[in-house]
Design an enzyme around this catalytic site. Structure first.
Site: not given
Length: 160
Positions: A23, A108, A35
């Protein structure tokens, strides 16, 4: 929330190691990261099922959730990053936005690389595509070998 490596500076990309994927977020200072994630702030991957994700500003500790993370500005060798202030400002302006989500074209990592470099891209996707291609090639190769063995065995029986 173990940090692996140097402490982040504003504008740095942070890579959080999850069990199956990574991530990504942008460090904006004072222990916060911006994010692209699900509503709970843990994973962008779960957004893949709803095809929507939200831009959040969360504490690193919450995003890390006991996973290892590190500063990873690996693309700086190939591309020039924007100045840190511009990256942080752009990230903060996006907080609260609901965006379309796609594992292959709007994840992401795409989100943070666009903030830092002005272009969205993802090695994670490129590597996965390559692995799938190699895997598919191996399966196809195994199929060809099996077909040749079958044909050879059949021909041998037929000639006897």
């Amino acid at each position: 929330m173990p940090l692996n490596g140097p402490s982040p500076m504003p504008g740095d990309l942070l890579e959080f190691y999850r069990p199956v994927y990574q991530h990504w977020g942008v460090y904006v200072g004072r222990g916060y990261v911006v994010h692209l994630t699900d509503q709970d702030g843990f994973s962008s991957l779960s957004s893949a099922f709803g095809a929507k994700a939200v831009v959040r500003k969360d504490r690193i500790k919450k995003v890390a959730a006991d996973c290892i993370y590190r500063v990873n500005n690996k693309y700086d060798k190939k591309r020039s990053p924007y100045p840190p202030g511009k990256i942080v400002r752009a990230a903060m302006e996006r907080v609260g936005e609901i965006l379309d989500y796609s594992v292959t074209s709007a994840n992401c990592e795409h989100f943070v690389t666009e903030l830092r470099y002005g272009d969205s891209f993802s090695d994670q996707v490129d590597n996965a595509v390559m692995a799938v291609g190699v895997g598919a090639g191996a399966v196809a190769f195994a199929g060809v070998i099996a077909a040749l063995v079958f044909a050879s065995t059949r021909n041998r029986r037929h000639n006897q």
